[in-house]
Write a protein that holds these residues in place. Sequence first.
Motif, PDB file in Angstrom:
ATOM      1  N   GLY A 171       0.767  -1.191   0.104  1.00 43.19           N
ATOM      2  CA  GLY A 171      -0.028   0.007   0.200  1.00 43.19           C
ATOM      3  C   GLY A 171       0.829   1.457  -0.025  1.00 43.19           C
ATOM      4  O   GLY A 171       2.092   1.352   0.701  1.00 43.19           O
ATOM      5  N   HIS A 172       0.176   2.268  -0.641  1.00 44.44           N
ATOM      6  CA  HIS A 172       1.149   3.593  -0.525  1.00 44.44           C
ATOM      7  C   HIS A 172       0.216   4.576   0.036  1.00 44.44           C
ATOM      8  O   HIS A 172      -1.187   4.518  -0.245  1.00 44.44           O
ATOM      9  CB  HIS A 172       1.292   4.036  -1.929  1.00 44.44           C
ATOM     10  CG  HIS A 172       1.784   5.432  -2.159  1.00 44.44           C
ATOM     11  ND1 HIS A 172       1.452   6.379  -2.754  1.00 44.44           N
ATOM     12  CD2 HIS A 172       3.106   5.898  -1.803  1.00 44.44           C
ATOM     13  CE1 HIS A 172       1.875   7.607  -2.745  1.00 44.44           C
ATOM     14  NE2 HIS A 172       3.059   7.267  -2.138  1.00 44.44           N
ATOM     15  N   ASP A 173       0.776   5.596   0.622  1.00 43.77           N
ATOM     16  CA  ASP A 173      -0.199   6.655   1.449  1.00 43.77           C
ATOM     17  C   ASP A 173      -1.239   6.204   2.096  1.00 43.77           C
ATOM     18  O   ASP A 173      -1.308   5.215   3.069  1.00 43.77           O
ATOM     19  CB  ASP A 173      -0.341   7.777   0.140  1.00 43.77           C
ATOM     20  CG  ASP A 173      -1.233   9.121   0.420  1.00 43.77           C
ATOM     21  OD1 ASP A 173      -0.558   9.654   1.089  1.00 43.77           O
ATOM     22  OD2 ASP A 173      -2.314   9.187   0.173  1.00 43.77           O
ATOM     23  N   GLY A 174      -2.591   6.833   1.607  1.00 44.62           N
ATOM     24  CA  GLY A 174      -3.637   6.446   2.405  1.00 44.62           C
ATOM     25  C   GLY A 174      -4.177   5.084   2.252  1.00 44.62           C
ATOM     26  O   GLY A 174      -4.562   4.244   3.382  1.00 44.62           O
ATOM     27  N   GLY A 175      -3.807   4.333   0.876  1.00 42.26           N
ATOM     28  CA  GLY A 175      -3.785   2.811   1.029  1.00 42.26           C
ATOM     29  C   GLY A 175      -3.052   2.059   1.879  1.00 42.26           C
ATOM     30  O   GLY A 175      -3.467   0.999   2.721  1.00 42.26           O
ATOM     31  N   ALA A 176      -1.979   2.449   2.353  1.00 42.52           N
ATOM     32  CA  ALA A 176      -0.962   1.919   3.170  1.00 42.52           C
ATOM     33  C   ALA A 176      -1.623   2.294   4.798  1.00 42.52           C
ATOM     34  O   ALA A 176      -1.564   1.491   5.679  1.00 42.52           O
ATOM     35  CB  ALA A 176       0.163   2.511   3.353  1.00 42.52           C
ATOM     36  N   VAL A 177      -2.315   3.348   5.151  1.00 41.73           N
ATOM     37  CA  VAL A 177      -3.029   3.486   6.286  1.00 41.73           C
ATOM     38  C   VAL A 177      -4.048   2.646   6.600  1.00 41.73           C
ATOM     39  O   VAL A 177      -4.402   2.163   7.740  1.00 41.73           O
ATOM     40  CB  VAL A 177      -3.372   5.072   6.267  1.00 41.73           C
ATOM     41  CG1 VAL A 177      -4.409   5.421   7.490  1.00 41.73           C
ATOM     42  CG2 VAL A 177      -2.156   6.170   6.097  1.00 41.73           C
ATOM     43  N   VAL A 178      -4.872   2.504   5.456  1.00 39.77           N
ATOM     44  CA  VAL A 178      -6.043   1.330   5.642  1.00 39.77           C
ATOM     45  C   VAL A 178      -5.264  -0.110   5.837  1.00 39.77           C
ATOM     46  O   VAL A 178      -5.645  -0.770   6.443  1.00 39.77           O
ATOM     47  CB  VAL A 178      -6.897   1.459   4.190  1.00 39.77           C
ATOM     48  CG1 VAL A 178      -8.021   0.330   4.324  1.00 39.77           C
ATOM     49  CG2 VAL A 178      -7.508   2.446   3.998  1.00 39.77           C
ATOM     50  N   GLY A 179      -4.196  -0.308   5.041  1.00 42.38           N
ATOM     51  CA  GLY A 179      -3.451  -1.637   5.304  1.00 42.38           C
ATOM     52  C   GLY A 179      -2.851  -1.865   6.663  1.00 42.38           C
ATOM     53  O   GLY A 179      -2.972  -2.930   7.165  1.00 42.38           O
ATOM     54  N   ILE A 194       3.764  -4.410   3.041  1.00 41.17           N
ATOM     55  CA  ILE A 194       4.712  -3.908   2.641  1.00 41.17           C
ATOM     56  C   ILE A 194       4.076  -2.294   2.468  1.00 41.17           C
ATOM     57  O   ILE A 194       2.960  -2.303   1.691  1.00 41.17           O
ATOM     58  CB  ILE A 194       5.165  -4.002   1.183  1.00 41.17           C
ATOM     59  CG1 ILE A 194       5.707  -5.521   1.335  1.00 41.17           C
ATOM     60  CG2 ILE A 194       6.127  -3.162   0.366  1.00 41.17           C
ATOM     61  CD1 ILE A 194       6.334  -6.261  -0.114  1.00 41.17           C
ATOM     62  N   THR A 195       4.490  -1.413   3.170  1.00 46.44           N
ATOM     63  CA  THR A 195       3.832  -0.018   3.077  1.00 46.44           C
ATOM     64  C   THR A 195       4.954   0.819   2.483  1.00 46.44           C
ATOM     65  O   THR A 195       6.213   1.091   2.960  1.00 46.44           O
ATOM     66  CB  THR A 195       3.503   0.576   4.609  1.00 46.44           C
ATOM     67  OG1 THR A 195       3.186   1.975   4.372  1.00 46.44           O
ATOM     68  CG2 THR A 195       4.640   0.405   5.519  1.00 46.44           C
ATOM     69  N   CYS A 196       4.753   1.988   1.641  1.00 50.76           N
ATOM     70  CA  CYS A 196       5.617   2.962   1.106  1.00 50.76           C
ATOM     71  C   CYS A 196       4.838   4.133   1.194  1.00 50.76           C
ATOM     72  O   CYS A 196       3.662   4.607   0.980  1.00 50.76           O
ATOM     73  CB  CYS A 196       5.840   2.737  -0.423  1.00 50.76           C
ATOM     74  SG  CYS A 196       4.165   2.379  -1.483  1.00 50.76           S
ATOM     75  N   ASN A 197       5.742   5.306   2.110  1.00 48.02           N
ATOM     76  CA  ASN A 197       5.089   6.462   2.636  1.00 48.02           C
ATOM     77  C   ASN A 197       3.693   6.697   3.006  1.00 48.02           C
ATOM     78  O   ASN A 197       2.825   7.408   2.511  1.00 48.02           O
ATOM     79  CB  ASN A 197       5.426   7.348   1.401  1.00 48.02           C
ATOM     80  CG  ASN A 197       6.909   7.647   1.133  1.00 48.02           C
ATOM     81  OD1 ASN A 197       7.732   7.626   1.907  1.00 48.02           O
ATOM     82  ND2 ASN A 197       6.987   8.337  -0.038  1.00 48.02           N
ATOM     83  N   GLY A 198       3.473   5.550   3.851  1.00 43.21           N
ATOM     84  CA  GLY A 198       2.236   5.680   4.461  1.00 43.21           C
ATOM     85  C   GLY A 198       2.426   5.135   5.973  1.00 43.21           C
ATOM     86  O   GLY A 198       2.757   3.895   6.198  1.00 43.21           O
ATOM     87  N   SER A 199       2.029   6.026   6.892  1.00 48.14           N
ATOM     88  CA  SER A 199       2.596   5.872   8.267  1.00 48.14           C
ATOM     89  C   SER A 199       1.330   5.118   9.092  1.00 48.14           C
ATOM     90  O   SER A 199       0.308   5.173   8.716  1.00 48.14           O
ATOM     91  CB  SER A 199       2.905   7.154   8.972  1.00 48.14           C
ATOM     92  OG  SER A 199       1.789   8.123   9.049  1.00 48.14           O
ATOM     93  N   HIS A 200       1.665   4.391  10.434  1.00 47.91           N
ATOM     94  CA  HIS A 200       0.726   3.941  10.987  1.00 47.91           C
ATOM     95  C   HIS A 200       0.062   4.836  11.754  1.00 47.91           C
ATOM     96  O   HIS A 200       0.617   5.927  11.849  1.00 47.91           O
ATOM     97  CB  HIS A 200       1.568   3.076  12.177  1.00 47.91           C
ATOM     98  CG  HIS A 200       0.570   2.241  12.899  1.00 47.91           C
ATOM     99  ND1 HIS A 200      -0.213   2.821  13.993  1.00 47.91           N
ATOM    100  CD2 HIS A 200       0.275   0.872  12.987  1.00 47.91           C
ATOM    101  CE1 HIS A 200      -0.592   1.905  14.650  1.00 47.91           C
ATOM    102  NE2 HIS A 200      -0.243   0.759  14.307  1.00 47.91           N
ATOM    103  N   PRO A 201      -1.362   4.783  11.877  1.00 51.04           N
ATOM    104  CA  PRO A 201      -2.025   5.743  12.305  1.00 51.04           C
ATOM    105  C   PRO A 201      -1.908   6.494  13.669  1.00 51.04           C
ATOM    106  O   PRO A 201      -1.902   7.704  14.035  1.00 51.04           O
ATOM    107  CB  PRO A 201      -3.446   5.249  12.403  1.00 51.04           C
ATOM    108  CG  PRO A 201      -3.428   4.283  11.501  1.00 51.04           C
ATOM    109  CD  PRO A 201      -2.184   3.689  11.381  1.00 51.04           C
TER     110      PRO A 201
END
Length: 357
Positions: A171-179, A194-201
Motif C-alpha cells: 500500500g501507498h499513502d492512504g492505501g497503506a494507512v488502511v492496510g 509492505i507500506t511505502c510512505n504511509g505511516s501507522h495511524p
Amino acid sequence: MEVVFAKWLARSVISKRIRKKKVVVRCITLFISLCISLVIAANLFYRRLKVGRDFFRMKTYVAPQSLLDSELGIHNYIYLKNQGIKLHYVEKGDRCKPLILLVHGFYESWFSWRHQLGEFSADYWVVAVSLRGYDDSDKPSGTSEYTLMKMVEDLREFVLALGKDKCTFIGHDGGAVVGWVLVSKYPDLFERFITCNGSHPFAYKTHLKKSFKQMKKSWYVFFNQMPYLPELCFAANDYELLCRFYYEDNENSETFTDEVIQAYKYYFSQKGALTVAVNFYRNIDFMSSLQIPKMRIPTLIIWGTENKFLDKELAKLSARECEDVQVKYIDGAGHFVQQQEPVYFNKLIWEYISITQ
C-alpha cells in the motif's frame, strides 16, 4: 453498592473529561482549518481575477489511451455483498499463482501501480484495486461513507472474494494507512505487509502533536476539513492544485508526464470524485480511540527521504508498532516512490519477498 457507585462515578468523570478534550481538539482543528482556508481562498480569488472567467470552469476529460493499455492488465469488478458496493480492479498474471494486492493512496488511482503490475505478474497474480469512490468503483453518497473502517472492511471482503487464503499487501499513502489497520486486525489473510510512505495511524497522530514541521506539511489535512472549498480549489484552473501534489514543487515533472497527468485528471473530473477524496480527511478523528493490534505479519517500510508531506521520522515511529520489520529509505525520492523510483522500488520488493518466503 458503594464500590459500584464509585466505579460508575469514576467512569463518568473520565467520560466527561474525554468529551471536553474532544471539544477542545475539535475547536483547535477548525481554527487551524479556517486560518489555512482564508489564506487559500484569498489567493484563489486573486488568481481568478488574473486568469479570468474560465478559472473556475470544471473541465471533463475522456479516458486517455494509457488507461486502456492492455499491457497494464485487465479491468474487472467485484460486488461486495456485505458492504453493498462494487469495487473496480486491474489484474495481471495467472490467477493460480500467489496474490499481490496493490492499494493506491488518496488523490491517486490504480494507475499509480503501472510500474508494478507487469513487474511481478510472471510469478504472482497482481491486483491493483480502486478504493471505494475512486476510479470506476462505486461512489456511495454521504461523507460518512468514507471512514477508515469502511475501507478496511471493503478490502477484507475484497480479499476473501478473490478466493485466496493469503496474500501480500502493498500500500501507498492512504492505501497503506488502511492496510495498517486491515492487516493488524486480520493477520490470517496476509503473508507480508509492505507500506511505502504511509505511516501507522498512531505514529502519525503522536508525531503530529509534537512536530510543528509535520503540522506544516499536513496543511492539506486541515484544509480538507472545510466544506466545498477544497473541491473548488483542487479543480480550479484545470486541476492546478491537484497537479501540484503530484509534482511536489516540480521535482517529479519527469515522472508525472502530460500523459500520466491526463489519466489522473480523467478520473478526478468524474462527478463526485474530488469530494470522495476529500471525505476521507473529513472523517479523521483526531481523538480516535481505535484499537489497532501490534503488527505480527512481516513488514517492510519503504520511505522517500525527500517526502514533502510526511516526515522521515514517521518511518521509525511506525516500525515501533511491528514485531518483525525492516525500514528501507530511498534517498532523494519524494512521496510517490513507486512511480518516481520504480526500478529501485521493485528491487526492494523482490529482495524482501525472497527473504520472507
